[in-house]
Design a protein around this motif. Structure first.
Motif, PDB file in Angstrom:
ATOM      1  N   ARG A   1       0.842  -1.207   0.000  1.00 21.62           N
ATOM      2  CA  ARG A   1       0.000   0.000   0.000  1.00 21.62           C
ATOM      3  C   ARG A   1       0.873   1.251   0.000  1.00 21.62           C
ATOM      4  N   ARG A   2       1.897   1.254   0.834  1.00 24.99           N
ATOM      5  CA  ARG A   2       2.786   2.420   0.908  1.00 24.99           C
ATOM      6  C   ARG A   2       3.569   2.595  -0.391  1.00 24.99           C
ATOM      7  N   ALA A   3       3.833   1.477  -1.082  1.00 25.37           N
ATOM      8  CA  ALA A   3       4.585   1.545  -2.340  1.00 25.37           C
ATOM      9  C   ALA A   3       3.698   1.900  -3.520  1.00 25.37           C
ATOM     10  N   GLY A   4       2.377   2.035  -3.286  1.00 25.79           N
ATOM     11  CA  GLY A   4       1.460   2.403  -4.372  1.00 25.79           C
ATOM     12  C   GLY A   4       1.092   1.252  -5.273  1.00 25.79           C
ATOM     13  N   ARG A   5       1.017   0.035  -4.725  1.00 24.48           N
ATOM     14  CA  ARG A   5       0.637  -1.148  -5.509  1.00 24.48           C
ATOM     15  C   ARG A   5      -0.651  -1.734  -4.921  1.00 24.48           C
ATOM     16  N   PRO A   6      -1.797  -1.148  -5.248  1.00 27.59           N
ATOM     17  CA  PRO A   6      -3.055  -1.548  -4.601  1.00 27.59           C
ATOM     18  C   PRO A   6      -3.476  -2.980  -4.891  1.00 27.59           C
ATOM     19  N   VAL A   7      -3.178  -3.491  -6.084  1.00 28.18           N
ATOM     20  CA  VAL A   7      -3.588  -4.863  -6.402  1.00 28.18           C
ATOM     21  C   VAL A   7      -2.860  -5.859  -5.488  1.00 28.18           C
ATOM     22  N   ASP A   8      -1.544  -5.687  -5.362  1.00 30.95           N
ATOM     23  CA  ASP A   8      -0.769  -6.577  -4.476  1.00 30.95           C
ATOM     24  C   ASP A   8      -1.195  -6.382  -3.021  1.00 30.95           C
ATOM     25  N   ALA A   9      -1.465  -5.127  -2.663  1.00 24.30           N
ATOM     26  CA  ALA A   9      -1.888  -4.863  -1.290  1.00 24.30           C
ATOM     27  C   ALA A   9      -3.218  -5.552  -0.997  1.00 24.30           C
ATOM     28  N   ALA A  10      -4.154  -5.456  -1.933  1.00 23.42           N
ATOM     29  CA  ALA A  10      -5.475  -6.066  -1.724  1.00 23.42           C
ATOM     30  C   ALA A  10      -5.359  -7.579  -1.554  1.00 23.42           C
ATOM     31  N   ALA A  11      -4.532  -8.200  -2.371  1.00 25.12           N
ATOM     32  CA  ALA A  11      -4.375  -9.657  -2.262  1.00 25.12           C
ATOM     33  C   ALA A  11      -3.829 -10.037  -0.887  1.00 25.12           C
ATOM     34  N   ALA A  12      -2.857  -9.264  -0.409  1.00 22.31           N
ATOM     35  CA  ALA A  12      -2.272  -9.566   0.894  1.00 22.31           C
ATOM     36  C   ALA A  12      -3.262  -9.280   2.023  1.00 22.31           C
ATOM     37  N   TYR A  13      -4.056  -8.203   1.893  1.00 22.04           N
ATOM     38  CA  TYR A  13      -5.068  -7.934   2.927  1.00 22.04           C
ATOM     39  C   TYR A  13      -6.072  -9.080   2.999  1.00 22.04           C
ATOM     40  N   ARG A  14      -6.455  -9.625   1.848  1.00 21.07           N
ATOM     41  CA  ARG A  14      -7.396 -10.761   1.850  1.00 21.07           C
ATOM     42  C   ARG A  14      -6.760 -11.975   2.535  1.00 21.07           C
ATOM     43  N   ASP A  15      -5.462 -12.187   2.287  1.00 12.82           N
ATOM     44  CA  ASP A  15      -4.778 -13.291   2.984  1.00 12.82           C
ATOM     45  C   ASP A  15      -4.827 -13.089   4.496  1.00 12.82           C
ATOM     46  N   ALA A  16      -4.561 -11.858   4.927  1.00 18.10           N
ATOM     47  CA  ALA A  16      -4.562 -11.570   6.363  1.00 18.10           C
ATOM     48  C   ALA A  16      -5.959 -11.750   6.953  1.00 18.10           C
ATOM     49  N   LEU A  17      -6.974 -11.314   6.226  1.00 17.90           N
ATOM     50  CA  LEU A  17      -8.347 -11.454   6.727  1.00 17.90           C
ATOM     51  C   LEU A  17      -8.745 -12.920   6.868  1.00 17.90           C
ATOM     52  N   GLY A  18      -8.152 -13.767   6.081  1.00 22.79           N
ATOM     53  CA  GLY A  18      -8.451 -15.188   6.196  1.00 22.79           C
ATOM     54  C   GLY A  18      -7.837 -15.843   7.417  1.00 22.79           C
ATOM     55  N   LEU A  19      -6.930 -15.128   8.083  1.00 26.52           N
ATOM     56  CA  LEU A  19      -6.226 -15.700   9.229  1.00 26.52           C
ATOM     57  C   LEU A  19      -6.539 -15.013  10.551  1.00 26.52           C
ATOM     58  N   VAL A  20      -6.974 -13.731  10.503  1.00 23.47           N
ATOM     59  CA  VAL A  20      -7.126 -12.961  11.734  1.00 23.47           C
ATOM     60  C   VAL A  20      -8.260 -13.514  12.590  1.00 23.47           C
ATOM     61  N   ARG A  21      -8.083 -13.437  13.930  1.00 23.17           N
ATOM     62  CA  ARG A  21      -9.080 -13.978  14.860  1.00 23.17           C
ATOM     63  C   ARG A  21      -9.709 -12.912  15.731  1.00 23.17           C
ATOM     64  N   ASN A  22      -9.133 -11.727  15.722  1.00 19.90           N
ATOM     65  CA  ASN A  22      -9.651 -10.658  16.577  1.00 19.90           C
ATOM     66  C   ASN A  22     -10.544  -9.727  15.748  1.00 19.90           C
ATOM     67  N   ASP A  23     -11.721  -9.405  16.282  1.00 18.98           N
ATOM     68  CA  ASP A  23     -12.690  -8.614  15.515  1.00 18.98           C
ATOM     69  C   ASP A  23     -12.196  -7.193  15.233  1.00 18.98           C
ATOM     70  N   ALA A  24     -11.532  -6.569  16.195  1.00 19.33           N
ATOM     71  CA  ALA A  24     -11.035  -5.200  15.992  1.00 19.33           C
ATOM     72  C   ALA A  24      -9.983  -5.172  14.881  1.00 19.33           C
ATOM     73  N   GLU A  25      -9.107  -6.155  14.879  1.00 21.63           N
ATOM     74  CA  GLU A  25      -8.112  -6.230  13.807  1.00 21.63           C
ATOM     75  C   GLU A  25      -8.787  -6.543  12.472  1.00 21.63           C
ATOM     76  N   ARG A  26      -9.821  -7.396  12.519  1.00 22.65           N
ATOM     77  CA  ARG A  26     -10.527  -7.727  11.281  1.00 22.65           C
ATOM     78  C   ARG A  26     -11.170  -6.476  10.686  1.00 22.65           C
ATOM     79  N   ARG A  27     -11.782  -5.636  11.518  1.00 16.36           N
ATOM     80  CA  ARG A  27     -12.389  -4.393  11.012  1.00 16.36           C
ATOM     81  C   ARG A  27     -11.327  -3.466  10.425  1.00 16.36           C
ATOM     82  N   TYR A  28     -10.173  -3.395  11.073  1.00 18.03           N
ATOM     83  CA  TYR A  28      -9.101  -2.543  10.562  1.00 18.03           C
ATOM     84  C   TYR A  28      -8.623  -3.028   9.189  1.00 18.03           C
ATOM     85  N   LEU A  29      -8.389  -4.329   9.065  1.00 19.03           N
ATOM     86  CA  LEU A  29      -7.915  -4.881   7.785  1.00 19.03           C
ATOM     87  C   LEU A  29      -8.974  -4.704   6.699  1.00 19.03           C
TER      88      LEU A  29
END
Length: 416
Positions: free
Chosen positions: A375-403
């Motif tokens: 995201r900081r490097a300006g690559r939204p497609v790669d960032a989105a894919a990684a955010y989806r990976d993280a959302l598939g693993l996160v267990r805390n609701d507050a972190e899930r809302r942030y992601l």
């Protein structure tokens, strides 16, 4: 509204009283499984009775009494447990006073020292303490250690059995035996604090009673070992992190990242105390991992603005930490620090190397860090894919809302 109040009271009581109730019953019965089962029974009874009868004035005393009565009921069924039955029946309702052979009148600290007996493997010491003190589920502890729930359950059963069969005493050892247990005790207190500061699962990011209790127990430990630099380092680390606690979430309970936090909400007294304790530890001239982590926390705590953060110095501190206490979690922190100092791509190189080891497979903060750097490097497609990976693993609701919020931000411009 009444149900909401009772639910909140139950949640608070679990955070504050679970470890205390279990520790008290273990002290008297010496039976870890019985203590945990009776504590669980007491909380289940509270869920039934409190909505009807109201939350008691002293939830801890109510839970201890109920758990004790459950233990009495079970022991009455066994004629071979007469002595233990008498001891449980004599259990006082309030916090017990010091015994003849203990300098510290604190059941939870005694429990940590019992868990950290050198006869037990290090991971078993920490896992057993987290289960008993924090009430973490076996699944949560297994995830922290990277093993399955059945495998962690077997480790805990073996550890309890070893304590029982070896007759490991439930007490703070004499002063000359404290150093051999210090590494384990510090690890338990650190992970206990971390669970309160960034809960692994559940709705809320913070479990303040848990982190607050970790700080209190670390202070008690300091009275036992006032000259131990790493105990000082851990206390400094906890205080410096805790100084930012209230700014880490907004009014809705959503996570606020460090660079967006209102620094006027940071606790200046906590920061001053943390810096003083860290300085005291540094004068011992023995550098350890907790002192280095506290030094990193101090860099953040003393920066007037996010842009003032000395990321090059933080990266160097992580490098030192990696040399004396290597771990994949340290490498993750170092990659982020390098990215902030030298640019996102420099950090991504380190993250790629870390991912190749597979040591953090299943840990949501690895793809979350990758997403943030893209995201900081300006690559939204790669960032989105990684955010989806993280959302598939996160267990805390507050972190899930942030992601989820970040994912929405980076994808908002992809599909006009």
């Amino acid at each position: 509204m009444a149900d909401v109040t009772v639910d909140a009271a139950l949640t608070l009581a679990f955070s504050e009283e679970w470890g205390r109730v279990v520790a008290t019953l273990i002290r008297v019965t010496g039976d870890w499984a019985l203590a945990e089962e009776c504590a669980q029974d007491a909380f289940e009874a509270a869920a039934v009775h409190w909505p009807v009868d109201g939350v008691p004035r002293s939830p801890g005393a109510w839970l201890t009494t109920t758990a004790r009565n459950r233990a009495l009921d079970r022991l009455r069924r066994s004629t071979t447990e007469a002595r233990k039955l008498r001891e449980v029946a004599m259990l006082p309702l309030d916090e017990p006073g010091p015994t003849e052979d203990d300098e510290i009148p604190d059941d939870r600290l005694r429990l940590i020292f019992t868990c950290c007996h050198p006869a037990l493997a290090m991971d078993a010491r920490v896992a057993l303490a987290l289960r008993t003190l924090c009430g973490l589920s076996v699944e949560e502890i297994g995830r922290a250690f990277g093993v399955t729930e059945p495998a962690m359950q077997k480790r805990l059963v073996r550890a309890r059995g070893k304590i029982r069969h070896a007759g490991i005493p439930y007490r703070v050892p004499p002063a000359h035996l404290l150093p051999e247990r210090l590494t384990g005790v510090l690890a338990v207190l650190y992970l206990m604090f971390t669970e309160g500061y960034a809960a692994t699962s559940g709705q809320a990011l913070l479990r303040e009673p848990v982190s607050g209790e970790a700080i209190r127990l670390t202070r008690v430990l300091m009275t036992l070992m006032p000259d131990e630099p790493e105990a000082l380092g851990l206390l400094a680390l906890e205080l410096l992190h805790d100084s930012r606690r209230t700014a880490r979430v907004d009014e809705a309970g959503d996570l606020v990242p460090l660079e967006e936090q209102d620094r006027s909400r940071w606790d200046a007294d906590r920061i001053a105390e943390g810096l003083w304790v860290l300085g005291t530890a540094a004068r011992r001239d023995v550098v350890g991992p907790y002192q280095l982590q506290a030094a990193i926390a101090a860099c953040h705590a003393t920066a007037a603005a996010s842009s003032d953060t000395d990321w090059h110095h933080i990266a160097r501190l992580y490098g030192g930490l990696a040399r004396i206490a290597p771990s994949p979690y340290v490498e993750l922190g170092r990659a982020i620090a390098v990215a902030m100092a030298d640019g996102p791509d420099a950090g991504l190189v380190l993250l790629d190397a870390l991912a190749a080891t597979a040591e953090l497979d299943g840990y949501h903060l690895l793809p979350a860090a990758r997403a943030d750097l893209h995201r900081r490097a300006g690559r939204p497609v790669d960032a989105a894919a990684a955010y989806r990976d993280a959302l598939g693993l996160v267990r805390n609701d507050a972190e899930r809302r942030y992601l989820t919020r970040r994912l929405t931000e980076v994808t908002s411009g992809l599909h006009p």
